[in-house]
Scaffold this active site. Structure first.
Site, PDB file in Angstrom:
ATOM      1  N   ARG A  52      -9.108   9.481 -10.298  1.00  0.00           N
ATOM      2  CA  ARG A  52      -9.973  10.337 -11.062  1.00  0.00           C
ATOM      3  C   ARG A  52     -10.660  11.314 -10.047  1.00  0.00           C
ATOM      4  O   ARG A  52     -11.495  11.166  -9.021  1.00  0.00           O
ATOM      5  CB  ARG A  52     -11.334   9.571 -11.490  1.00  0.00           C
ATOM      6  CG  ARG A  52     -10.912   8.528 -12.389  1.00  0.00           C
ATOM      7  CD  ARG A  52     -12.217   7.503 -12.551  1.00  0.00           C
ATOM      8  NE  ARG A  52     -11.945   6.269 -13.767  1.00  0.00           N
ATOM      9  CZ  ARG A  52     -12.804   5.447 -14.057  1.00  0.00           C
ATOM     10  NH1 ARG A  52     -13.781   5.290 -13.347  1.00  0.00           N
ATOM     11  NH2 ARG A  52     -12.333   4.428 -14.758  1.00  0.00           N
ATOM     12  N   ASP A 106     -12.999  14.524  -9.011  1.00  0.00           N
ATOM     13  CA  ASP A 106     -14.183  14.906  -9.148  1.00  0.00           C
ATOM     14  C   ASP A 106     -14.254  16.329  -9.934  1.00  0.00           C
ATOM     15  O   ASP A 106     -13.490  16.920  -9.485  1.00  0.00           O
ATOM     16  CB  ASP A 106     -15.224  14.811  -8.066  1.00  0.00           C
ATOM     17  CG  ASP A 106     -15.503  13.485  -7.434  1.00  0.00           C
ATOM     18  OD1 ASP A 106     -15.293  12.578  -8.462  1.00  0.00           O
ATOM     19  OD2 ASP A 106     -15.862  13.151  -6.427  1.00  0.00           O
ATOM     20  N   TYR A 155      -4.000  13.677  -0.008  1.00  0.00           N
ATOM     21  CA  TYR A 155      -5.017  14.614  -0.224  1.00  0.00           C
ATOM     22  C   TYR A 155      -4.830  15.799   0.631  1.00  0.00           C
ATOM     23  O   TYR A 155      -4.326  15.408   1.798  1.00  0.00           O
ATOM     24  CB  TYR A 155      -6.113  14.132  -0.342  1.00  0.00           C
ATOM     25  CG  TYR A 155      -6.597  13.331  -1.668  1.00  0.00           C
ATOM     26  CD1 TYR A 155      -7.097  13.995  -2.780  1.00  0.00           C
ATOM     27  CD2 TYR A 155      -6.390  11.886  -1.714  1.00  0.00           C
ATOM     28  CE1 TYR A 155      -7.450  13.291  -4.010  1.00  0.00           C
ATOM     29  CE2 TYR A 155      -6.718  11.124  -2.739  1.00  0.00           C
ATOM     30  CZ  TYR A 155      -7.168  11.873  -4.058  1.00  0.00           C
ATOM     31  OH  TYR A 155      -7.364  11.088  -5.176  1.00  0.00           O
ATOM     32  N   ARG A 189     -13.800  14.017   1.259  1.00  0.00           N
ATOM     33  CA  ARG A 189     -14.648  15.006   1.485  1.00  0.00           C
ATOM     34  C   ARG A 189     -15.715  14.456   2.497  1.00  0.00           C
ATOM     35  O   ARG A 189     -16.099  15.534   3.180  1.00  0.00           O
ATOM     36  CB  ARG A 189     -15.319  15.300   0.091  1.00  0.00           C
ATOM     37  CG  ARG A 189     -14.436  15.885  -0.761  1.00  0.00           C
ATOM     38  CD  ARG A 189     -15.074  15.846  -2.270  1.00  0.00           C
ATOM     39  NE  ARG A 189     -16.172  16.648  -2.371  1.00  0.00           N
ATOM     40  CZ  ARG A 189     -17.189  16.678  -3.363  1.00  0.00           C
ATOM     41  NH1 ARG A 189     -16.799  15.649  -4.436  1.00  0.00           N
ATOM     42  NH2 ARG A 189     -18.263  17.313  -3.310  1.00  0.00           N
TER      43      ARG A 189
END
Length: 251
Positions: A51, A53, A111, A198
């Site tokens: 998922r 964001d 990522y 992040r």
């Protein structure tokens, strides 16, 4: 029953994230399910590999769904291309084994986070990279990274407060690619906690700006306290790059 796998790219700028929500139709999952349900004439629920964001992008998102329909794969892809918004693209449609599950079968993910490191921002990257004006000390960032690779408890680098879920993850590598003013940080790991990438990026930026020392990474990890790490880097610089499965990499 058929099991259909989708490869998806999307610009997450105007969406509330991947996961379908009751109070808005501006989610990636919701948009794709809406189109699929209309063209297949069944209530379709897709399962994503993860998922993302609100504001996060994807280059290699993977999803799958079950259907009794006999519609041809090429027709599914054609109609998805026709009816999905321009910022969501299904690049491949494939029939897979019934037991394939895009989330549970994933063994690692990559990522990427983009930083535009210059005193003047690039107008073409304003939605797709964080802008840091002061020059980053990449050598210090690389030193800090050495403390993060391997298996660790990443409690300090997540906003997930659940005490039932393990916060232990393995980061196989963190690579930095610099092309003039553009800095890309690529993470490869067996899985990532909520906001983990992040928060790590936000902390590395503080190291690069001289606000933290590289050696503090060990203290932050050992402390298992979110307050010890840096700020959460903004969503627009983050991309789901690649998902790896047991038999092969899907990219």
């Amino acid at each position: 029953m058929r099991n259909i796998k989708l490869m998806i790219k999307y610009d997450g700028t105007r969406y509330k994230g991947w996961q379908r929500q009751d109070n808005t139709d501006m989610t990636i999952q919701g948009k794709i399910e809406g189109v699929l349900s209309r063209i297949i004439k069944e209530e379709i629920e897709i399962i994503g590999s993860g998922r993302t964001d609100a504001g996060v992008h994807a280059i290699g998102q993977v999803a799958n769904f079950k259907t009794n329909s006999t519609i041809h794969l090429s027709e599914i892809k054609k109609l998805l291309t026709t009816y999905l918004p321009d910022d969501i693209v299904v690049t491949n449609v494939e029939e897979v084994q019934e037991r394939f599950h895009s989330r549970y079968n994933a063994i690692s993910k990559k990522y990427m986070y983009k930083i535009w490191n210059d005193d003047v921002y690039d107008p073409f990257l304003r939605k797709y990279a964080v802008h840091i004006k002061k020059e980053l000390n990449l050598e210090d960032i690389k030193k800090a990274i050495t403390y993060l690779t391997g298996e660790h408890d990443f409690t300090s680098f997540t906003t997930d407060k659940s005490k039932k879920k393990s916060k232990v993850r393995t980061i196989y590598s963190i690579d930095i690619i610099k092309n003039k003013q553009l800095v890309e940080i690529i993470f490869h790991g067996d899985g990532f906690l909520y906001n983990m990438v992040r928060i790590i990026v936000g902390t590395l930026i503080e190291v690069g700006l001289g606000k933290k020392k590289p050696e503090e990474m060990k203290t932050i990890l050992d402390g298992k306290n979110r307050k010890l790490a840096g700020d959460t880097a903004i969503a627009k610089g983050l991309y789901l790059l690649e998902v790896e499965y047991k038999d092969h990499i899907i990219e």
